[in-house]
Each structure stands twice: as structure tokens, then as C-alpha cells.
Design a protein around this motif. Structure first.
Motif, short mmCIF file in Angstrom:
data_model
loop_
_atom_site.label_atom_id
_atom_site.label_comp_id
_atom_site.label_asym_id
_atom_site.label_seq_id
_atom_site.Cartn_x
_atom_site.Cartn_y
_atom_site.Cartn_z
N UNK A 5 1.01 -1.17 -0.17
CA UNK A 5 0.21 0.01 -0.01
C UNK A 5 0.74 1.02 0.08
N UNK A 6 0.22 2.40 -0.42
CA UNK A 6 1.00 3.71 -0.55
C UNK A 6 1.65 4.24 0.78
N UNK A 7 0.87 4.06 1.96
CA UNK A 7 1.57 4.35 3.17
C UNK A 7 1.75 5.93 3.14
N UNK A 8 2.60 6.65 3.92
CA UNK A 8 3.04 7.96 3.71
C UNK A 8 2.51 8.76 4.82
N UNK A 31 11.56 3.08 -3.07
CA UNK A 31 10.92 4.25 -3.84
C UNK A 31 10.50 5.28 -2.81
N UNK A 32 10.58 4.91 -1.48
CA UNK A 32 10.05 6.09 -0.52
C UNK A 32 10.56 5.70 0.59
N UNK A 33 10.87 6.84 1.64
CA UNK A 33 11.51 6.70 3.08
C UNK A 33 10.29 6.71 4.12
N UNK A 34 9.15 6.30 3.56
CA UNK A 34 7.97 6.17 4.54
C UNK A 34 8.05 4.84 5.14
N UNK A 35 7.67 4.91 6.57
CA UNK A 35 7.56 3.82 7.56
C UNK A 35 6.29 3.17 7.37
N UNK A 36 5.88 2.23 6.76
CA UNK A 36 4.63 1.24 6.82
C UNK A 36 4.48 0.56 8.04
N UNK A 37 3.75 1.07 9.15
CA UNK A 37 3.86 0.26 10.37
C UNK A 37 3.10 -1.23 10.35
N UNK A 38 2.10 -1.09 9.56
CA UNK A 38 1.41 -2.38 9.20
C UNK A 38 2.11 -3.66 8.52
N UNK A 39 2.83 -2.97 7.37
CA UNK A 39 3.51 -3.88 6.43
C UNK A 39 4.88 -4.09 6.73
N UNK A 40 5.43 -3.27 7.85
CA UNK A 40 6.93 -3.19 8.18
C UNK A 40 7.83 -3.01 6.93
N UNK A 41 7.49 -2.03 6.11
CA UNK A 41 8.52 -1.45 5.18
C UNK A 41 8.93 -0.16 5.33
N UNK A 42 10.14 0.15 5.17
CA UNK A 42 10.63 1.20 5.24
C UNK A 42 11.58 1.35 6.57
N UNK A 43 12.19 2.73 6.79
CA UNK A 43 13.29 2.88 7.92
C UNK A 43 12.54 2.59 9.40
N UNK A 44 13.41 2.29 10.30
CA UNK A 44 12.88 1.75 11.66
C UNK A 44 12.39 3.00 12.08
N UNK A 45 11.57 2.80 13.10
CA UNK A 45 10.94 4.06 14.12
C UNK A 45 11.98 4.64 14.85
N UNK A 46 12.12 5.75 15.16
CA UNK A 46 13.41 6.22 15.80
C UNK A 46 13.32 6.14 17.36
N UNK A 47 14.62 5.96 17.59
CA UNK A 47 14.93 5.55 19.06
C UNK A 47 15.88 6.40 19.70
N UNK A 48 15.87 6.37 21.21
CA UNK A 48 16.88 7.39 21.74
C UNK A 48 18.46 6.81 21.56
N UNK A 49 19.22 7.91 21.04
CA UNK A 49 20.76 7.66 20.72
C UNK A 49 20.73 7.50 19.27
N UNK A 50 19.63 7.75 18.43
CA UNK A 50 19.84 7.64 16.92
C UNK A 50 20.53 9.03 16.61
#
Length: 539
Positions: free
Chosen positions: A258-261, A362-381
Motif C-alpha cells: 500500500x502507499x502509506x505516507x 522508492x519511499x522513505x515512509x515507514x509502513x507500520x502494518x507492512x513493516x516496510x521502510x526505515x525503523x522507528x526512531x529510538x533514543x541515541x539515533x
């Protein structure tokens, strides 16, 4: 064919069976229609997404209605064996529904060869047809909020394997250790349309043998190496959730993606305007504040979306509030903190030049259902900042959205009725419009789960074959408590959609806090269009 309204930019084509659906999908791929941006085939439907400024709904109906759907699409592709530990939590319930033993369920499920009819719901999720026709069971009345990765399940006459942990309403028979979706492979999805599948009984195993999440196994973090001489941001506190979002990855439906975004696309574009970036540059989407970053080197940032206090503290410890919706100069060592919003729930943080993150499909979006894209941010990143492009001009301050909802407000959303309004009873549309629906804590980027004093009642209690869904779709599960799909919604779903939030109110929907009340305002009638089958050409 029957044409059903979905939204101002989408319609659903309903056909008699899966073979006709695949034939129409094949015809539309062979001879595309200008202005059509996405096609999502399903069990007996094709979802058609289009640009209204390029092609009208009437022209689409005329063109599609004239297509020949009598051709049959050959499906004799690669054979994939999938071992299954048949220990699923719904195995006994399925056996009871069919009036057979659990051993007989397993025998029938492993007794035939399946075909991948289409993909959807999530990346790597394939709808498998052609199994024992007696294995026809309804979805669960209320979908689970989490089904484990590798779960092998039934819904209607289809079988499927969940590629990662996700919500879902299918009946779970067992689990497989085989990964359905893996971004480290040349082709991430194991199962492609046309492939054949056999399920193999792998004997008993503990539930813990389920396949690990594809995200944990294969999704890259998305961060590029940082040159210490370059500016960057260090995450001090990520808050409830902070993820990268851009305008998404449209056009990937054929891969089940899906598109996410960004949830609030207007706020994302505004943040980028303020710092001189292209409108679709990736920003950090932050839910409910509590987010804190420290500048490593000088940079220019902007925060849009939700309204809340923004505080800046310099390296000496001095602090002061700074405005949202205008560019902010950050010096080396400055710390920016986003407080709890008083209106809206999602902030968007942009930096001049943009964040140095790796795109996925083709996208930097994080799709939280599909687990596609960069990881969620965490302290220290630490997140690198790209060089500023030539001609990038910092924008003038902007006004925040005038209609940001707060927890104590009642939010009105315009709704286009369809495609399955007629699956609900005669009073459902009136109830949808006149009853206040409360946003529950189970809401997230996948969708807003709503609760009303009176649930919506269905007139048609048959099992709806899976069909394409859109951001804004209002799905009605058997419980009658609707779910409003948002950016990370599944590509296909099996509960009727009574209507869809109009495109101009999707950004508002993205900012509704938990506990707020929602009312829906139908702006259209439900008007399906029936078109006789096109005549078949004779030699």
C-alpha cells in the motif's frame, strides 16, 4: 459488470467470479486507461483509482464496461511447498464449524494444490484459491489486533499466510517458519500471482516456532553512515512514536504494498515549504509529543501539524519557547522539545536539505502494518542531514490548520457512500451520520477504531469476498463498531465498507485524538451502475 462508488477518485468494479476478475485485470494492464493510477484485483472485484482531472467516472465506466472478460488467465507457475505446524488457535473452531475433526481439517487443507490468485492486505500476503471447496469458513466476528507472523489461515474459500505480525480476521490453522516477505531477497514476496502452492503437514510444534517478523529479519534501519563533519540530529527522546514519512509509495499494489505516507499530507508539505525543501521530502512524524532532538552542527528546522509548546534549550542551559509553523535556526548543541499537543496529535519535523535516510521501494515512509521502510526512531539515533540544494529558499511563516481537533471536540467528516452501503440495514446510514462515535485507544496509523452506543447493523450477513480498500474507508466488521482506515491500512479487506471519508477531510481525520467524538456527514447517495457484459467477439 457492476460499478460501485468508493470515493471521488475511486470506484469498484464487481464481476461474477475470480476468473472474470483476473481477465478484466489482465485486459486493463494490456491496454491501460489514461488517468488510472492504481488497480487492485481481488476475489470478485477490481478497485480502480483514478485522477478526476484526467478522466471522468462516466468515461471510466464506459471504457471498462466494454472490455471482454471472457478470456481465461492461465495460472501454471512455479510450485512452492510450505511446511505447516497445525497448532493454530482456531483449528478446533474451524473443525466445529465444518462438523469434522481437526485431523480431517488438516487432511483436507494439505490435500490439494493452490494457486496465487492475487496479493493484498500486506506485502507478501497472497490469496490462495483452488483448495478443497468444503473448507469454506467465515472470518471472525471481530478481527484480532495481532496475528503472529507465519500464521496459516482460512477465510471463505481462500487460504493465506500472514507475512508478519498484524491485525486480521482470518481463522488460524497453524504456523509456518517460511518467510513470505523478505527485503533481502531479489524478489521480496515469496508468492507471486500465478504461482502454485502446496501445504505440507510438518507435525506439532510450539507456538514460539512462528516465523520471526520480516521487519526484525530483513527490513534495514534506513539510516546512512554519518560524516562527523556534517550536520545531524541526535534523538534524545522519541516520544510515543516517531517515524519517517514522505508522500508514500503509490503504484506498488501489484506487489501487495500500500502507499502509506504521511497521515497529514498538508502538514508535511507545509513543513518542507518552510525550510525550502521539495514538498515530498521525508519528515519525522511524531505522535503526541514527548519528542526531543539535539542539533549536532547548525541547521534550520520547522515543526507543523499539531499545536503544542515547542521549547529550545541551548548548550549553556538557557531555554525559551519557539513558534511552530515557521523556520527555526538551531545551533550546535541546541535541544528542541515538542510538548503534549493541545490540538491535533501529529507533529511534522523538517530540516533544510532533508534527512539522509535510505528509501525502500522508492519511499522513505515507514509502513507500520507492512513493516516496510526505515525503523522507528529510538533514543541515541543520529540522523544525517543532506546538503542544501541550489535555490532552496526558507519560506515565510504559515498559519496552522484552523480545524485541528481537540479531545473535547466533536469532529465532522464528509463521507462518500459506497461501495457496500447496501450491506448495512436501512437505518445504518442515518445512525452513521447522527450518532457520535468515540475514538478508542486501539487507534493507530492503520486506522481509527470507533465505538458507538448503538452498533451498525448489517442487512447482508453473507461472507464478503476480500476486495481493495482505500485510505478513508469506513469498514463495518460483524461487531458493528466501525474502523476508519488511515495511511497504513491493508491493501484489501473482507468486511463491508459503508462509505469513505472525502479526500479533503483525510488530513483532519489524521489529527483526531483518542477520546474525541466523530460524526459523519454523507455528501452523496449510494448509486451503483450496472453495465451489461460486453459482447464476445466471434471469429
Amino acid at each position: 459488470m457492476r460499478f460501485l462508488p468508493v470515493n471521488t477518485d475511486a470506484l469498484l468494479v464487481e464481476l461474477d467470479d475470480l476468473e472474470q476478475t483476473l481477465a478484466l485485470f489482465d485486459a486493463l494492464q494490456a491496454r491501460p486507461i489514461a488517468g488510472v493510477t492504481e488497480l487492485v484485483p481481488a476475489a470478485r472485484t477490481v478497485l480502480v483509482v483514478f485522477r478526476p482531472d484526467t478522466v471522468t467516472r462516466e468515461a471510466l465506466i464506459a471504457d471498462i464496461g466494454a472490455r471482454d472478460t471472457s478470456n481465461r488467465v492461465a495460472r501454471e507457475g512455479k510450485l512452492i511447498d510450505i511446511p505447516v505446524h497445525y497448532n493454530g488457535e482456531d483449528l478446533d473452531e474451524v473443525a466445529a464449524l465444518l462438523g469434522i475433526t481437526r485431523q480431517e481439517v488438516v487432511r483436507r487443507h494439505t490435500g490439494g494444490t493452490y494457486s496465487v490468485a492475487f496479493t493484498g492486505f500486506a506485502p507478501g500476503f497472497a490469496y490462495l484459491s483452488g483448495g478443497d471447496p468444503s473448507l469454506d469458513v467465515p472470518r471472525r466476528k471481530t478481527p484480532r489486533t495481532r496475528i503472529p507472523a507465519g500464521a496459516v489461515a482460512l477465510a471463505g474459500t481462500f487460504s493465506g499466510v500472514y507475512p508478519q505480525a498484524s491485525p486480521g480476521g482470518w481463522q488460524i490453522l497453524g504456523v509456518t517458519p517460511v518467510a513470505m516477505w523478505d527485503l533481502s531477497r531479489d524478489t521480496p514476496a515469496l508468492l507471486q500471482p500465478g504461482y502454485r502452492v502446496r501445504f505440507i503437514d510438518a507435525g506439532p510444534a510450539a507456538a514460539s516456532t512462528a516465523a520471526p517478523s520480516a521487519a526484525a529479519r530483513a527490513t534495514p534501519a534506513g539510516f546512512r553512515p554519518i560524516d562527523d563533519a556534517s550536520a545531524s540530529l541526535e534523538v534524545v527522546a522519541p516520544g510515543l512514536q516517531a517515524v519517517f514519512q514522505d508522500l508514500g509509495r503509490p503504484g506498488q499494489a501489484r506487489q501487495g504494498v500500500a502507499a502509506s505516507g504521511a497521515m497529514d499530507r498538508g502538514a508535511l508539505r507545509a513543513a518542507n515549504r518552510l525550510v525550502g525543501n521539495p514538498p515530498g521530502q521525508a519528515c519525522i512524524e511524531i505522535v503526541y509529543g514527548g519528542f526531543q532532538v539535539r542539533a549536532r552542527g547548525a541547521c534550520v528546522a520547522a515543526v507543523t501539524g499539531a499545536q503544542g509548546e515547542l521549547a529550545l534549550r541551548d548548550a549553556t542551559g538557557a531555554s525559551w519557547t519557539v513558534p511552530s509553523h515557521e523556520a527555526i535556526a538551531l545551533n550546535d548543541g541546541d535541544t528542541l522539545t515538542l510538548g503534549q499537543p493541545v490540538a491535533g496529535i501529529r507533529y511534522y519535523l523538517a530540516v533544510r536539505g532533508g534527512f539522509d535516510v535510505a528509501p525502500v521501494l522508492g519511499s522513505c515512509s515507514t509502513d507500520t502494518l507492512a513493516h516496510v521502510g526505515p525503523d522507528a526512531l529510538a533514543a541515541g539515533d543520529r540522523i544525517g542531514i543532506l546538503p542544501v540544494g541550489q535555490g532552496a529558499i526558507v519560506g515565510a511563516p504559515e498559519l496552522p490548520a484552523a480545524d485541528l481537533p481537540a479531545e473535547d471536540t466533536e469532529v465532522v467528516l464528509d463521507v462518500v457512500l459506497g461501495p457496500r452501503t447496501d450491506w448495512c440495514d436501512a437505518d445504518a446510514v442515518a445512525l452513521l451520520a447522527h450518532q457520535a462515535w468515540t475514538v478508542t485507544p486501539q487507534s493507530n496509523r492503520v486506522g481509527i477504531r470507533l465505538n458507538g452506543e448503538r452498533p451498525l447493523q448489517r442487512a447482508n450477513h453473507a461472507e464478503l469476498p476480500s476486495e481493495g480498500t482505500r485510505k478513508g474507508s469506513i469498514q463495518v466488521p460483524a461487531s458493528g463498531q466501525p474502523v476508519l482506515f488511515l495511511a497504513d491500512h491493508p491493501l484489501t479487506g473482507g468486511y463491508p465498507v459503508i462509505g469513505s471519508v472525502a479526500p479533503w477531510h483525510l488530513d483532519r481525520a489524521a489529527q483526531i485524538p483518542i477520546g474525541a467524538r466523530v460524526r459523519f456527514n454523507p455528501i452523496s447517495e449510494f448509486v451503483p451502475v450496472d453495465v451489461p457484459a460486453a459482447p464476445v467477439a466471434t471469429p
